[in-house]
Each structure stands twice: as structure tokens, then as C-alpha cells.
Design a protein around this motif. Structure first.
Motif, PDB file in Angstrom:
ATOM      1  N   PHE A 193      36.088  47.807  -8.950  1.00 41.20           N
ATOM      2  CA  PHE A 193      37.522  47.996  -9.157  1.00 41.20           C
ATOM      3  C   PHE A 193      38.309  46.999  -8.324  1.00 41.20           C
ATOM      4  O   PHE A 193      37.984  46.740  -7.168  1.00 41.20           O
ATOM      5  CB  PHE A 193      37.925  49.430  -8.779  1.00 41.20           C
ATOM      6  N   ARG A 194      39.341  46.469  -8.932  1.00 39.83           N
ATOM      7  CA  ARG A 194      40.253  45.539  -8.257  1.00 39.83           C
ATOM      8  C   ARG A 194      41.326  46.354  -7.543  1.00 39.83           C
ATOM      9  O   ARG A 194      41.927  47.242  -8.137  1.00 39.83           O
ATOM     10  CB  ARG A 194      40.903  44.611  -9.287  1.00 39.83           C
ATOM     11  N   VAL A 195      41.562  46.026  -6.283  1.00 39.80           N
ATOM     12  CA  VAL A 195      42.626  46.666  -5.518  1.00 39.80           C
ATOM     13  C   VAL A 195      43.797  45.690  -5.488  1.00 39.80           C
ATOM     14  O   VAL A 195      43.671  44.573  -4.975  1.00 39.80           O
ATOM     15  CB  VAL A 195      42.174  47.005  -4.076  1.00 39.80           C
ATOM     16  N   LEU A 196      44.914  46.102  -6.065  1.00 42.25           N
ATOM     17  CA  LEU A 196      46.102  45.252  -6.147  1.00 42.25           C
ATOM     18  C   LEU A 196      47.208  45.819  -5.268  1.00 42.25           C
ATOM     19  O   LEU A 196      47.455  47.032  -5.275  1.00 42.25           O
ATOM     20  CB  LEU A 196      46.597  45.176  -7.586  1.00 42.25           C
ATOM     21  N   LEU A 197      47.864  44.945  -4.531  1.00 40.50           N
ATOM     22  CA  LEU A 197      49.070  45.321  -3.795  1.00 40.50           C
ATOM     23  C   LEU A 197      50.247  45.033  -4.718  1.00 40.50           C
ATOM     24  O   LEU A 197      50.293  43.982  -5.376  1.00 40.50           O
ATOM     25  CB  LEU A 197      49.209  44.497  -2.515  1.00 40.50           C
ATOM     26  N   LEU A 198      51.197  45.956  -4.773  1.00 39.01           N
ATOM     27  CA  LEU A 198      52.344  45.820  -5.671  1.00 39.01           C
ATOM     28  C   LEU A 198      53.607  45.501  -4.880  1.00 39.01           C
ATOM     29  O   LEU A 198      53.821  46.019  -3.786  1.00 39.01           O
ATOM     30  CB  LEU A 198      52.526  47.104  -6.477  1.00 39.01           C
ATOM     31  N   ASN A 199      54.438  44.674  -5.461  1.00 45.24           N
ATOM     32  CA  ASN A 199      55.666  44.247  -4.800  1.00 45.24           C
ATOM     33  C   ASN A 199      56.712  45.365  -4.774  1.00 45.24           C
ATOM     34  O   ASN A 199      56.791  46.187  -5.683  1.00 45.24           O
ATOM     35  CB  ASN A 199      56.252  43.032  -5.528  1.00 45.24           C
ATOM     36  N   ASP A 200      57.461  45.406  -3.708  1.00 41.51           N
ATOM     37  CA  ASP A 200      58.660  46.244  -3.613  1.00 41.51           C
ATOM     38  C   ASP A 200      59.673  45.471  -2.782  1.00 41.51           C
ATOM     39  O   ASP A 200      59.352  44.449  -2.191  1.00 41.51           O
ATOM     40  CB  ASP A 200      58.331  47.619  -3.004  1.00 41.51           C
ATOM     41  N   ASP A 201      60.891  45.942  -2.757  1.00 38.23           N
ATOM     42  CA  ASP A 201      61.958  45.218  -2.057  1.00 38.23           C
ATOM     43  C   ASP A 201      62.124  45.648  -0.599  1.00 38.23           C
ATOM     44  O   ASP A 201      63.057  45.197   0.058  1.00 38.23           O
ATOM     45  CB  ASP A 201      63.288  45.420  -2.787  1.00 38.23           C
TER      46      ASP A 201
END
Length: 107
Positions: free
Chosen positions: A26-34
Motif C-alpha cells: 500500500f502507498r502511504v500518501l500525505l495530503l495537502n491542507d492549508d
């Protein structure tokens, strides 16, 4: 299944051969926030995902510019554990950092 005769003459042993398959990754992705500071994202990548400072900064910029960045690829259990640890740390620090897990494409 393999059959083999023992050296004492008459006995036959049955040995089961099991074919092992690799676990799904599984790929672990960090998601953008402001709201989450870039420095915190770099710290998460170096501490939890063992990235070098240069790699962490590159991934952080991908998160910032493209909306997500790949932190790593792991078995399901490891990916879930890392995501839970990072999420807990982010909440403790007051950051809304979110992570996503997605199955690696089968090859």
C-alpha cells in the motif's frame, strides 16, 4: 505435494510444499491542507518514514504543489500503523494533516 522414501527402507513421508505469495503493498500518501506547516511535514517524513532531509523536502513540495506526496510503500499493517502514528502526532500538535492509503498496482 512431494513423496520421498526414507533410508530405512519402507516408510514413505509426505512433505507439503507451500507456495508463498508476497503480501499486497500500500502507498502511504500525505495530503495537502492549508494549515499544517511545511516544517512539520518534513519532520514527519524524516521521523516516521526515515527519509533524508533532501528527500523529505522534495516530497513536502510535491504535497504543497500537487496536492499529495508519496511517503512510502509498505504492507497493509505497516502502512496503517504509520498513518495512525502520524495522524495522532499531528492532532497532538494541532495540525489537520491527513494521510491516504491506496493499494499498489499489481504487477
Amino acid at each position: 505435494m512431494t513423496r520421498r522414501e526414507s533410508q530405512d527402507g519402507g516408510q514413505t513421508q509426505t512433505l507439503d510444499q507451500t507456495q508463498l505469495t508476497r503480501p499486497r503493498l500500500f502507498r502511504v500518501l500525505l495530503l495537502n491542507d492549508d494549515y499544517t506547516p511545511m516544517e512539520f511535514v518534513v519532520m514527519v517524513l524524516t521521523r516516521y518514514f526515515r527519509k533524508s532531509l533532501a528527500d523529505a523536502e522534495t516530497i513536502m513540495l510535491n504535497v504543497h504543489q500537487r496536492g499529495s506526496g508519496l511517503a512510502g510503500v509498505y504492507t497493509r499493517e505497516v502502512a496503517e500503523t504509520k498513518a495512525a502514528q502520524v495522524t495522532a502526532h499531528a492532532r497532538q500538535e494541532g495540525h489537520p494533516l491527513a494521510l491516504s492509503l491506496e493499494p499498489e498496482a499489481a504487477s
